[in-house]
Design an enzyme around this catalytic site. Structure first.
Site, mmCIF file in Angstrom:
data_model
loop_
_atom_site.group_PDB
_atom_site.id
_atom_site.type_symbol
_atom_site.label_atom_id
_atom_site.label_comp_id
_atom_site.label_asym_id
_atom_site.label_seq_id
_atom_site.Cartn_x
_atom_site.Cartn_y
_atom_site.Cartn_z
ATOM 1 N N CYS A 2 -3.003 -30.140 17.237
ATOM 2 C CA CYS A 2 -3.118 -31.465 16.644
ATOM 3 C C CYS A 2 -3.216 -32.527 17.735
ATOM 4 O O CYS A 2 -2.929 -32.253 18.897
ATOM 5 C CB CYS A 2 -1.896 -31.748 15.792
ATOM 6 S SG CYS A 2 -1.373 -30.330 14.836
ATOM 7 N N LYS A 490 -20.165 -17.517 19.680
ATOM 8 C CA LYS A 490 -20.761 -18.855 19.540
ATOM 9 C C LYS A 490 -21.441 -18.977 18.189
ATOM 10 O O LYS A 490 -21.280 -19.963 17.485
ATOM 11 C CB LYS A 490 -21.769 -19.047 20.663
ATOM 12 C CG LYS A 490 -21.782 -20.182 21.543
ATOM 13 C CD LYS A 490 -20.650 -20.725 22.314
ATOM 14 C CE LYS A 490 -19.256 -20.544 21.907
ATOM 15 N NZ LYS A 490 -18.262 -20.582 22.941
ATOM 16 N N GLU A 493 -18.852 -18.995 15.154
ATOM 17 C CA GLU A 493 -17.933 -20.121 14.995
ATOM 18 C C GLU A 493 -18.629 -21.407 14.552
ATOM 19 O O GLU A 493 -18.021 -22.220 13.876
ATOM 20 C CB GLU A 493 -17.084 -20.350 16.248
ATOM 21 C CG GLU A 493 -17.820 -20.895 17.441
ATOM 22 C CD GLU A 493 -16.899 -21.115 18.646
ATOM 23 O OE1 GLU A 493 -15.763 -21.545 18.469
ATOM 24 O OE2 GLU A 493 -17.360 -20.850 19.773
ATOM 25 N N LYS A 608 -9.728 -27.487 19.081
ATOM 26 C CA LYS A 608 -10.142 -27.271 20.462
ATOM 27 C C LYS A 608 -9.067 -26.615 21.312
ATOM 28 O O LYS A 608 -9.346 -25.789 22.158
ATOM 29 C CB LYS A 608 -10.535 -28.626 21.065
ATOM 30 C CG LYS A 608 -11.072 -28.560 22.486
ATOM 31 C CD LYS A 608 -12.446 -27.936 22.518
ATOM 32 C CE LYS A 608 -13.014 -27.808 23.910
ATOM 33 N NZ LYS A 608 -14.100 -26.815 23.961
HETATM 34 C C1 F6R Z 1 -14.741 -20.746 21.539
HETATM 35 C C2 F6R Z 1 -13.599 -21.373 22.163
HETATM 36 C C3 F6R Z 1 -12.283 -20.679 22.106
HETATM 37 C C4 F6R Z 1 -11.494 -20.944 23.402
HETATM 38 C C5 F6R Z 1 -10.084 -20.360 23.279
HETATM 39 C C6 F6R Z 1 -9.303 -20.521 24.565
HETATM 40 O O1 F6R Z 1 -15.897 -21.498 21.719
HETATM 41 O O2 F6R Z 1 -13.695 -22.447 22.677
HETATM 42 O O3 F6R Z 1 -12.429 -19.325 21.877
HETATM 43 O O4 F6R Z 1 -12.174 -20.366 24.464
HETATM 44 O O5 F6R Z 1 -9.399 -20.997 22.247
HETATM 45 O O6 F6R Z 1 -9.197 -21.858 24.931
HETATM 46 P P1 F6R Z 1 -8.886 -22.289 26.410
HETATM 47 O O7 F6R Z 1 -10.021 -21.890 27.267
HETATM 48 O O8 F6R Z 1 -8.694 -23.765 26.343
HETATM 49 O O9 F6R Z 1 -7.624 -21.564 26.805
#
Ligand code: F6R
Length: 613
Positions: A2, A490, A493, A608
């Site tokens: 969040c 990709k 999602e 994200k």
């Molecule tokens: C897919 C994506 C997620 C992240 C995952 C890890 O496009 O973005 O699979 O790669 O949640 O996130 P980070 O790299 O921030 O640890």
């Protein structure tokens, strides 16, 4: 997950909070809310759905003057964990008295027992969330000192939190604290902005303070005081943000994802700049903090990450074994600490994370530290928790990644892993000449990627004829196998097409049963060792009616002849080819999602930064 924003200063809080929430919407976007103190009155407005809904609703609910006269407050954009995304479950949550409002990022693991205890005392809960329990707990401890009440409540809490709290009984004050979920304070001129992510602060100031775990801050417009949960003052340095506010704008592109795909030649240049040493045939990665002698003592490399970052780790595994003769393996960060991994002093654990906040990856870092391994972080977000807890590591310099689907962070992760493998390779088997040759290959990556991006229109046309399918398979071998996994991730999602990535040889061990006339198979058939076998696997798919989109090395007529559609990838080293190939698949996924009318930057159910296990 969040997003949290808080503002206290001379201006009207609602417009600033709404603007901050827009900046953080990529962190969670199923509901939003804000609470402000106007004089001595606490006002709360909440709405399911996007921040735009909250904007509209608050404008109807609150008098117009509130949007122009001085006030302060807190706000939140949610990614649901406990309870569906309804107005009742949206933050801020109030305590029993209605005087306190709280926003929270993280999970209160013992919320059930706390809630039962409070219910026995007569508390009535209006939502299904763990957060409301924390608001009530604070209210239950509140006599006249909000800071003390928050400290007392947090001592009873198990789990993770980044919180901001206000009370109408103590105007002019926001209390914020963190454990496991980031909180950054933006120090402006007579104003302070609280956020879970610097993106919400950029428009106000470049001066920030990152809270550490178990820090709790008393925030006023012109003064910030930080203590630990035992009320002992702690000193946290003021850092300068190196981000530019324009990085958080779409800059003429239809979506952040498309912008970030196009930024890759530049972000890769930034990731590589100053890090290749052609004279030595090696790379200069000072953040690794290891001497050649220490590098020589590393017997094994373990790469940990989640999702896309896991996929870059899989490419790293090939690179370390191939270039540095070092046994390497990838472990899912979520499994790492629960399997009690066999890790020791001679192991190097590389934690890969764009955000630097992913809960599972952070837990893996802590476990590896416990076991005495060398631990390095490979993060994009400067000052993030993983970057700080690993102490040594390499920043990606990809620039802010706003789109939920990771693109430029992935390619920069791979580029940095290749540079790490080069450095280790030089301390092991690589001659100077071999090192120089590979360094030249890395140097060329930005231009290889630009050549793929130049095919954007061609890829968009190809996407037209695949967009109606509901299933797709991605296949590859060697270092192209992780690219197949990433291509499938990709696509699924952002377009909601069911896509699976497989090793090219694995299809016939089961999944081939799913192929029927017209099923798309996206084959990474670059001219690398094993290509002939991949072409054989493609024939097997064609024989069952599959439609083949091949990623082939430019000019490879033999491979082109087998495909229904072709995207050409410039000729380069097989490990390097993973990067332009991944970019081609990013564009393919993007155009399919665009054609299908999907919400590309904020796909359903996702967020994200995944700060829960
Ligand atoms: C897919 C994506 C997620 C992240 C995952 C890890 O496009 O973005 O699979 O790669 O949640 O996130 P980070 O790299 O921030 O640890």
């Amino acid at each position: 997950m969040c997003g949290i924003v808080g503002y206290i200063g001379k201006a009207a809080a609602p417009p600033i909070l709404l603007h901050g929430l827009r900046r953080l919407e990529y962190r969670g976007y199923d509901s939003a809310g804000m609470a402000i103190i106007d004089g001595r009155q606490l006002l709360v407005s909440k709405a399911p759905g996007k921040v735009a809904n909250l904007k509209e609703k608050s404008k109807c609910e609150w008098p117009a003057e509130l949007f122009s006269q001085p006030s302060y407050g807190i706000a939140h954009t949610r990614w649901a964990t406990h309870g569906p995304p309804t107005e009742a479950n949206a933050h801020p949550h109030r305590d029993q008295s209605g005087e306190i409002a709280l926003v929270h990022n993280g999970i209160i693991e013992n919320y059930r027992s706390l809630r039962a205890r409070l219910e026995a005392k007569g508390h009535v809960f209006l939502s299904e969330t763990d957060t409301e329990v924390l608001a009530h707990l604070i209210g239950d401890r509140y006599e006249e000192n909000l800071f003390q009440a928050v400290c007392d409540a947090l001592h009873q809490v198990e789990g993770t939190f980044g919180i901001a709290v206000i009370s109408s009984r103590e105007p002019g004050l926001i209390i914020t604290a963190r454990r496991g979920s980031p909180i950054v304070l933006g120090i402006g001129d007579g104003e302070t902005i609280i956020a879970s992510d610097a993106a919400a602060i950029l428009a106000h100031t470049q001066r920030v303070i990152y809270l550490d775990d178990n820090d709790i801050a008393i925030v006023k417009a012109d003064h910030v005081e930080i203590r630990d949960l035992n009320n002992v003052p702690v000193n946290r340095a003021v850092a300068e943000l190196e981000l530019d506010a324009s990085a958080a704008e779409k800059g003429g592109f239809a979506h952040f994802m498309l912008k970030e795909i196009h930024e890759q030649p530049e972000s890769l240049r930034n990731a590589i700049r100053g890090r290749l040493d052609f004279a030595l045939g090696s790379s200069v990665l000072s953040g690794m903090g290891t001497s050649p002698r220490e590098l020589a003592e590393i017997n094994r490399i373990v790469l940990v990450g989640c999702g896309t970052s896991l996929h870059s780790g899989l490419i790293g595994e090939y690179a370390f074994e191939d270039l540095a003769d070092t046994p390497a393996e990838v472990q899912q960060a979520a499994e790492f600490r629960y399997r009690n991994p066999i890790i020791g002093r001679s192991d190097l654990v590389i934690a890969i994370s764009q955000s630097g906040e992913t809960a599972d990856t952070l837990a893996a870092v802590r476990e590896a530290n416990q076991k005495g391994a060398f631990v390095m972080g490979l993060c994009n977000v400067v000052g993030s928790t993983i970057a700080r807890e690993t102490g040594r590591g390499i920043y990606l310099h990809a620039g802010p990644e706003i789109s939920v689907a990771s693109t430029k962070a992935f390619t920069c992760q791979v580029a940095v892993l290749l540079m790490m493998a080069l450095k280790m390779g030089r301390s092991r088997r690589f001659s100077r000449q071999e090192g120089m040759d590979f360094a030249r290959q890395i140097e060329a990556i930005p231009s290889l990627v630009a050549q793929v991006i130049a095919q954007n229109d061609h890829i968009a046309r190809i996407a037209e004829s695949y967009a109606a399918n509901e299933h797709a398979f991605f296949i590859g071998r060697g270092p192209m196998y992780p690219v197949a996994l990433e291509g499938a991730l990709k696509l699924k999602e952002i377009s909601y097409i069911h896509a699976e990535g497989y090793h090219a040889a694995e299809l016939k061990h089961g999944p081939i049963a799913l192929l029927e006339k017209g099923t798309p198979v996206i084959a990474l058939a670059n001219d690398i060792p094993g290509k002939d076998k991949t072409l054989g696997n493609i024939e097997e798919c064609k024989a069952r009616g599959a439609r083949i989109l091949g990623l082939i090395t430019a000019g490879d007529e033999e491979a082109a002849a087998v495909m229904d559609d072709v995207i050409e990838i410039p000729a380069c080293h097989p490990l390097v080819a993973t990067i332009p190939s991944a970019v081609a698949l990013q564009l393919f996924a993007y155009h399919i999602a665009r054609i299908r009318g999907c919400e590309i930057d904020q796909p359903r159910n996702l967020a994200k930064s995944v700060t829960v296990e």
